[in-house]
Write a protein that holds these residues in place. Sequence first.
Motif, PDB file in Angstrom:
ATOM      1  N   THR A 384       3.991   7.160  19.716  1.00 25.27           N
ATOM      2  CA  THR A 384       3.691   8.573  19.454  1.00 25.27           C
ATOM      3  C   THR A 384       3.906   8.945  17.993  1.00 25.27           C
ATOM      4  OG1 THR A 384       4.361   9.124  21.728  1.00 25.27           O
ATOM      5  CG2 THR A 384       4.258  10.941  20.127  1.00 25.27           C
ATOM      6  N   HIS A 385       4.937   8.414  17.368  1.00 27.40           N
ATOM      7  CA  HIS A 385       5.321   8.890  16.042  1.00 27.40           C
ATOM      8  C   HIS A 385       5.063   7.890  14.917  1.00 27.40           C
ATOM      9  CE1 HIS A 385       7.862  11.409  18.757  1.00 27.40           C
ATOM     10  NE2 HIS A 385       7.559  12.345  17.884  1.00 27.40           N
ATOM     11  N   HIS A 386       4.859   6.625  15.238  1.00 27.34           N
ATOM     12  CA  HIS A 386       4.802   5.614  14.182  1.00 27.34           C
ATOM     13  C   HIS A 386       3.642   5.864  13.222  1.00 27.34           C
ATOM     14  CE1 HIS A 386       4.332   1.286  12.722  1.00 27.34           C
ATOM     15  NE2 HIS A 386       5.496   1.694  12.282  1.00 27.34           N
ATOM     16  N   GLU A 387       2.445   6.034  13.763  1.00 25.87           N
ATOM     17  CA  GLU A 387       1.271   6.248  12.897  1.00 25.87           C
ATOM     18  C   GLU A 387       1.398   7.546  12.112  1.00 25.87           C
ATOM     19  OE1 GLU A 387      -3.598   6.748  13.272  1.00 25.87           O
ATOM     20  OE2 GLU A 387      -2.400   6.077  14.993  1.00 25.87           O
ATOM     21  N   GLN A 388       1.882   8.588  12.758  1.00 35.00           N
ATOM     22  CA  GLN A 388       2.038   9.878  12.081  1.00 35.00           C
ATOM     23  C   GLN A 388       3.012   9.776  10.912  1.00 35.00           C
ATOM     24  OE1 GLN A 388       3.462  12.918  14.687  1.00 35.00           O
ATOM     25  NE2 GLN A 388       3.565  14.491  13.089  1.00 35.00           N
ATOM     26  N   LEU A 389       4.110   9.060  11.098  1.00 36.09           N
ATOM     27  CA  LEU A 389       5.092   8.910  10.028  1.00 36.09           C
ATOM     28  C   LEU A 389       4.522   8.117   8.859  1.00 36.09           C
ATOM     29  CD1 LEU A 389       8.276   8.187  12.187  1.00 36.09           C
ATOM     30  CD2 LEU A 389       7.807  10.258  10.863  1.00 36.09           C
ATOM     31  N   GLU A 397       4.416   9.609  -3.129  1.00 40.82           N
ATOM     32  CA  GLU A 397       4.815   8.302  -3.636  1.00 40.82           C
ATOM     33  C   GLU A 397       6.330   8.131  -3.636  1.00 40.82           C
ATOM     34  OE1 GLU A 397       3.968   5.456  -7.560  1.00 40.82           O
ATOM     35  OE2 GLU A 397       3.170   7.502  -7.454  1.00 40.82           O
ATOM     36  N   ASP A 398       7.080   9.234  -3.611  1.00 43.03           N
ATOM     37  CA  ASP A 398       8.535   9.137  -3.610  1.00 43.03           C
ATOM     38  C   ASP A 398       9.086   8.562  -2.306  1.00 43.03           C
ATOM     39  OD1 ASP A 398       8.550  10.230  -6.134  1.00 43.03           O
ATOM     40  OD2 ASP A 398       8.839  12.283  -5.424  1.00 43.03           O
ATOM     41  N   HIS A 399       8.262   8.520  -1.274  1.00 40.38           N
ATOM     42  CA  HIS A 399       8.703   8.024   0.028  1.00 40.38           C
ATOM     43  C   HIS A 399       8.330   6.560   0.222  1.00 40.38           C
ATOM     44  CE1 HIS A 399       8.463  12.468   1.507  1.00 40.38           C
ATOM     45  NE2 HIS A 399       9.658  12.190   0.993  1.00 40.38           N
ATOM     46  N   ILE A 400       8.256   5.805  -0.846  1.00 41.59           N
ATOM     47  CA  ILE A 400       7.857   4.405  -0.744  1.00 41.59           C
ATOM     48  C   ILE A 400       8.888   3.595   0.036  1.00 41.59           C
ATOM     49  CG2 ILE A 400       8.910   3.834  -2.968  1.00 41.59           C
ATOM     50  CD1 ILE A 400       5.671   2.351  -1.495  1.00 41.59           C
ATOM     51  N   ARG A 401      10.170   3.930  -0.112  1.00 42.47           N
ATOM     52  CA  ARG A 401      11.206   3.192   0.627  1.00 42.47           C
ATOM     53  C   ARG A 401      11.083   3.438   2.128  1.00 42.47           C
ATOM     54  NH1 ARG A 401      17.265   3.718  -1.478  1.00 42.47           N
ATOM     55  NH2 ARG A 401      16.203   2.718  -3.230  1.00 42.47           N
ATOM     56  N   GLU A 402      10.842   4.692   2.508  1.00 43.52           N
ATOM     57  CA  GLU A 402      10.671   4.995   3.929  1.00 43.52           C
ATOM     58  C   GLU A 402       9.391   4.365   4.465  1.00 43.52           C
ATOM     59  OE1 GLU A 402      11.470   7.228   1.624  1.00 43.52           O
ATOM     60  OE2 GLU A 402      13.568   7.536   2.190  1.00 43.52           O
ATOM     61  N   LEU A 403       8.317   4.388   3.672  1.00 40.56           N
ATOM     62  CA  LEU A 403       7.073   3.731   4.089  1.00 40.56           C
ATOM     63  C   LEU A 403       7.303   2.240   4.320  1.00 40.56           C
ATOM     64  CD1 LEU A 403       3.997   3.756   4.545  1.00 40.56           C
ATOM     65  CD2 LEU A 403       3.717   3.468   2.074  1.00 40.56           C
ATOM     66  N   ASP A 423      -3.444  -2.776  17.301  1.00 33.31           N
ATOM     67  CA  ASP A 423      -3.567  -1.383  16.856  1.00 33.31           C
ATOM     68  C   ASP A 423      -2.972  -1.185  15.469  1.00 33.31           C
ATOM     69  OD1 ASP A 423      -4.728  -0.854  19.290  1.00 33.31           O
ATOM     70  OD2 ASP A 423      -2.852  -0.199  20.237  1.00 33.31           O
ATOM     71  N   PHE A 424      -1.858  -1.813  15.227  1.00 36.78           N
ATOM     72  CA  PHE A 424      -1.211  -1.666  13.923  1.00 36.78           C
ATOM     73  C   PHE A 424      -2.052  -2.302  12.823  1.00 36.78           C
ATOM     74  CE2 PHE A 424       2.198  -3.038  10.869  1.00 36.78           C
ATOM     75  CZ  PHE A 424       2.481  -1.774  10.397  1.00 36.78           C
ATOM     76  N   THR A 425      -2.674  -3.438  13.120  1.00 37.58           N
ATOM     77  CA  THR A 425      -3.541  -4.081  12.122  1.00 37.58           C
ATOM     78  C   THR A 425      -4.743  -3.205  11.800  1.00 37.58           C
ATOM     79  OG1 THR A 425      -2.859  -6.255  12.920  1.00 37.58           O
ATOM     80  CG2 THR A 425      -4.864  -6.153  11.605  1.00 37.58           C
ATOM     81  N   LYS A 426      -5.331  -2.611  12.821  1.00 40.67           N
ATOM     82  CA  LYS A 426      -6.472  -1.709  12.572  1.00 40.67           C
ATOM     83  C   LYS A 426      -6.049  -0.504  11.739  1.00 40.67           C
ATOM     84  CE  LYS A 426      -8.894  -3.040  16.807  1.00 40.67           C
ATOM     85  NZ  LYS A 426      -9.367  -2.595  18.140  1.00 40.67           N
ATOM     86  N   LEU A 427      -4.853   0.004  12.009  1.00 44.56           N
ATOM     87  CA  LEU A 427      -4.356   1.146  11.234  1.00 44.56           C
ATOM     88  C   LEU A 427      -4.155   0.765   9.774  1.00 44.56           C
ATOM     89  CD1 LEU A 427      -3.077   3.962  10.911  1.00 44.56           C
ATOM     90  CD2 LEU A 427      -0.898   2.958  11.663  1.00 44.56           C
TER      91      LEU A 427
END
Length: 765
Positions: A384-389, A397-403, A423-427
């Motif tokens: 539910t939340h992984h793709e949205q995050l 760009e400041d959220h590179i560590r979280e990404l 699904d993750f590869t397609k994303l």
Amino acid sequence: MATTNAATRSNSFNEAFLSESYQDASTIITDLDKGLRSPNIGEQCEALVRFPKLFEKYPFPIVINSNFLKLAEFFRVGSNLFRLWVLRVCEQSEKHLEKITNVDEFVKRIFMVIHSNDPIARSLTLRILGSVACIIPEKQQVHHAIRRALDSHDTVEVEAAIYASAQFAEQSKTFAISMCSKVASMIESLQTPINMKLQLIPVLKYMYHDANTAALVKTLCINLLPKYPSENFICVTLQSLTELSCATLVDIPDQVNLLIDYLQDPRLNVRIHVLRSLQTMAEKGPHLWQINSVNNLISVAQTMRGNGQENSMMLKIILTLTKCPLIAGSKKEEGRILELCTVCFKTVNHKTSSLAIEILTSVVTYCYNEKISPPQSYLKEINTHHEQLIMSSLKDEDHIRELTMYIKCGVQLAEKNELFAMDFTKLVGKILTDEQQLSQKQSELICETLGALCSHFMKDKFQHVAKKTSNDSMDVDEVTLNPFYDLLPSLLKRLENLVCPKFNPNDSHIIEILAAVCLQSMMGVHITKDMHDVFKKVLGTVHNWSQYRIARSASRFGHPFIATKIYQKLSKDVSQERYHFYLSGLSQMSTAECILIYGYEFDELEVKFNEIEHDENQMNLIQRLEKSVALYWKALANLKAASSHIHSLSFQTEYVWLRASFLEALLSVVIARNTQYITPPPAIASTFAQNTRDPLQKFGHVTNQFRKCVKSLKVCEDSYSMLYKSAFDADPCSLEQLEIMQYMCALLEYSLENICFNTSQDQEN
């Protein structure tokens, strides 16, 4: 003028000491002796500070022992300034102290200063004795001197004695037990200043050598907490208790409960310090935590409304605990952890969200590793939340560590769940190929993620069929799991856009990763014409180093045609002769593999690139083997020419020699097999077989040819085995390749041996 001369002498001394021409330790020691005997105080101090560098450059016991004795004598007769510098030398050369052979003489010269009337001199003596405690842990006279110094009326001497007490308590069980009551009485005494008590309490963390002593210290510290509620006192006491509990292990449950109680303290610094101590306890002994303590910790985390730092530290503690069965394997905590992570997802703080997704991933990964059913609610929450995050973190760009953390969790789950991997590869592919603005770091991170996913999909086969399992709701009955086949055109287009119409040198790393992903996705099959054209544009644009790295990827993933083109081009653009020979050798090896795979000379291959699968004018097997063997021997000569005493290339040359020898053995087998068809056995073959009592000789000289092939294969097998044993520091892939080649030689040798050495009458007929 005098100042100028002094500065000149100082500079010349520095340059002389650091000069590479000084290769003899005795020369440097002589110069240092001159500095020590100089009447100039500055030169004496300068000579003292050079000793740590001397010990690093010449870490020989004879050098270290003699010079430490010299320093001890200088400490005895010198001033307090010189004693301070000798102390610094001992502190900086701690790892060389064990090489002192005359320990008694060394300590004797230093210990003489303890009887001085100068409290500063006695303080320096105590500190230097503490710094060398690792080599004199049971010196009773030193123990007595430290105990006596604790009763001194000079503050500097008492502080030095406290420092020495901590050092000796860590090394000596006898000292720790004997000093426990003394330190405890000083802490409880009203005459001891508060700042000195803060220095004495950390000494107690080393009182873990005896169970009774550890229990006494624990009781003392717990009783001190309500008596001294100041912030510094609470932090120091809790830190000492934490380290003592980590050393004894048995006190970890009680210490955890005590720390959780102090999470309710209104002072921020106390709570931060408590959270750090809890993190230490979670790392040291997560299996020793009680389930009630974990419940209380989660309850505090759910009710905590502090700053972001506190929330992050709390989540890190829970994350550490999920790596053990206490939480990961417990069904009771599933709902509470999920509720905590759901609250974190609803906040706008990416730091806490990344930790929450990492907690859920850790639990799910643990379940997969232990082959138990992962919580379905966790998988649903992640989906539910992984793709949205990920998409929201790309906007800043400041959220590179979280990404990075989101993607790392995605890769971990992709290795365990095939449908999630699709699904993750397609994303990730969509993010990279869409026309959205990505920063340099974001683009590199996305490309590296594709590389990791591609390695996962190509690990066993190119296409997998996922079977439906009852313990994974994200699986389906049958689905083709190789999304890189569909993603490849978009990746090639992205790769082409990076070099046309304008090439940015900053994109070189991205181009290298994308090229490796494209080559890996086509591993085991011939590259297409479109892919060949794109790579032709890329190789005509990027600089030589990037071309070399792409060539290495092509060689690794089984595309020697592209590798050959690059190696041939680069071998003409290098500045040193050994690089030319090295690249020429790589080019010849790649050309040999091209001939084995495609059946064409390299020049003909580029012309007939689209017709290689349907052309009837390809080389036969013998021609392929002959030409490839000749090229491998040439490559071996080039690699030997590229080697030197610094870069011997011994493994590389041995590997190429074995490859050429194995191909020669295969060529001999093919020739012997063809000989069997065109050359019948002579008429006297049966008589010769009877005379030699070798029934297989009736088949003619082909029997002896096969037996020679068996011997050649046996030599190759033994050589591969020896190379495997000698290459102990090679990477796992290289070692696995050597094992495979050794097994191939042994298998072929066994098969031929059953044909040409079997004398059974039944099998003969």
